[in-house]
Scaffold this motif. Structure first.
Motif, mmCIF file in Angstrom:
data_model
loop_
_atom_site.group_PDB
_atom_site.id
_atom_site.type_symbol
_atom_site.label_atom_id
_atom_site.label_comp_id
_atom_site.label_asym_id
_atom_site.label_seq_id
_atom_site.Cartn_x
_atom_site.Cartn_y
_atom_site.Cartn_z
ATOM 1 N N LYS A 226 0.661 -0.693 0.259
ATOM 2 C CA LYS A 226 0.117 -0.091 0.247
ATOM 3 C C LYS A 226 1.120 0.590 0.008
ATOM 4 O O LYS A 226 2.272 1.162 0.910
ATOM 5 C CB LYS A 226 -0.793 -0.034 1.280
ATOM 6 C CG LYS A 226 -2.109 1.511 1.444
ATOM 7 C CD LYS A 226 -2.721 0.722 2.575
ATOM 8 C CE LYS A 226 -3.523 2.151 2.616
ATOM 9 N NZ LYS A 226 -4.444 2.028 3.606
ATOM 10 N N THR A 227 0.155 2.375 -0.932
ATOM 11 C CA THR A 227 1.506 3.393 -0.716
ATOM 12 C C THR A 227 0.384 4.677 -0.332
ATOM 13 O O THR A 227 -0.690 4.568 -0.065
ATOM 14 C CB THR A 227 1.454 3.472 -2.298
ATOM 15 O OG1 THR A 227 0.377 3.685 -3.087
ATOM 16 C CG2 THR A 227 2.663 2.784 -3.307
ATOM 17 N N ASN B 135 -0.865 7.898 0.041
ATOM 18 C CA ASN B 135 -1.721 8.677 -0.729
ATOM 19 C C ASN B 135 -2.287 7.759 -1.775
ATOM 20 O O ASN B 135 -2.845 8.725 -3.022
ATOM 21 C CB ASN B 135 -1.407 9.941 -1.144
ATOM 22 C CG ASN B 135 -0.992 10.967 -0.470
ATOM 23 O OD1 ASN B 135 -2.266 10.619 1.098
ATOM 24 N ND2 ASN B 135 -0.403 12.016 -0.323
ATOM 25 N N ASN B 136 -2.210 6.621 -2.330
ATOM 26 C CA ASN B 136 -2.514 5.177 -3.095
ATOM 27 C C ASN B 136 -1.556 5.845 -4.332
ATOM 28 O O ASN B 136 -2.389 6.396 -5.418
ATOM 29 C CB ASN B 136 -4.187 5.334 -3.152
ATOM 30 C CG ASN B 136 -4.940 4.555 -2.036
ATOM 31 O OD1 ASN B 136 -4.628 3.724 -1.913
ATOM 32 N ND2 ASN B 136 -5.922 5.120 -1.311
ATOM 33 N N THR C 104 0.539 5.408 -7.895
ATOM 34 C CA THR C 104 0.265 4.511 -8.879
ATOM 35 C C THR C 104 1.731 4.083 -8.865
ATOM 36 O O THR C 104 2.222 3.075 -9.077
ATOM 37 C CB THR C 104 -0.450 4.824 -9.617
ATOM 38 O OG1 THR C 104 1.113 5.812 -9.829
ATOM 39 C CG2 THR C 104 -2.005 4.774 -9.647
ATOM 40 N N GLU D 138 5.839 2.423 -6.531
ATOM 41 C CA GLU D 138 5.539 2.553 -5.180
ATOM 42 C C GLU D 138 6.964 3.316 -4.879
ATOM 43 O O GLU D 138 8.092 2.969 -3.981
ATOM 44 C CB GLU D 138 6.124 0.749 -5.787
ATOM 45 C CG GLU D 138 4.438 0.462 -5.814
ATOM 46 C CD GLU D 138 4.233 -1.360 -5.900
ATOM 47 O OE1 GLU D 138 5.226 -1.465 -6.142
ATOM 48 O OE2 GLU D 138 3.221 -1.737 -5.952
#
Length: 191
Positions: A24-25, A27-28, A30, A32
């Motif tokens: 999971k990153t 602030n989502n 895209t 990594e």
């Protein structure tokens, strides 16, 4: 992607530490890891690691399950986090350990960045230690090290000149000179 940042004999430990990083990153986003790569030389080997990672830090939940060496690896990896507080937390933990030489590139790299709290913390810790291993690493990477010194100066000029009007008193300068071994003669050697 992280294997190149550590010696080959740590492959299993790197895999264990990396396996615990959540996918999971922040602030989502895209991506990594950034496409920008940091590269140093150490003991005639190329060390390469991402400039930034965007993985959320959940190390507090998993760190107890790691060996000391695996914890050190995780701290190195998270020292590249996009969140400055996370970088500082992991660098602090790394500096409290009897860190191995392969952790030095991560320590040096974070110190050419713009977060003054990280520079101050690092200087406060390292000024009390023998930093000959770090100085040797910096001499092995004179070109990159001099760029890091100049980058540190540019952040002082842009963000901290008002607080440290006299550059001689700036924490970043003291860190690079006293703990990392920067001098004008090093600049001359890089040519």
């Amino acid at each position: 992607m992280f294997q190149d940042g550590f010696p080959n004999y740590l492959r299993d430990d790197v895999n264990k530490a990396v396996g615990l990083i959540p996918h999971k990153t922040y602030n989502n986003v895209t991506i990594e890891v950034s496409q920008d790569i940091i590269q140093y030389y150490q003991d005639n080997n190329v060390i390469r690691f991402p400039y930034r990672i965007y993985y959320i830090d959940n190390s507090d939940e998993v760190i107890d399950n790691l060996s000391v060496r695996q914890k050190m690896i995780l701290h190195c990896i998270y020292s590249r986090c996009c969140d400055g507080f996370v970088r500082q937390k992991h660098l602090y933990s790394l500096l409290q350990m009897d860190y191995e030489d392969w952790a030095i590139p991560y320590i040096v790299k974070i110190c050419d960045e713009y977060v003054l709290d990280i520079l101050e913390m690092t200087y406060d810790i390292l000024k009390e230690q023998d930093t000959e291993r770090i100085k040797s690493f910096c001499l092995e990477n004179i070109g990159s090290f001099c760029k890091s010194y100049n980058r540190m100066i540019s952040y002082w000029n842009e963000h901290y000149r008002y607080r440290y009007k006299n550059f001689q008193q700036y924490t970043g300068r003291k860190l690079f000179r006293e703990c990392f071994g920067y001098s004008k003669s090093i600049e001359r050697k890089k040519v």
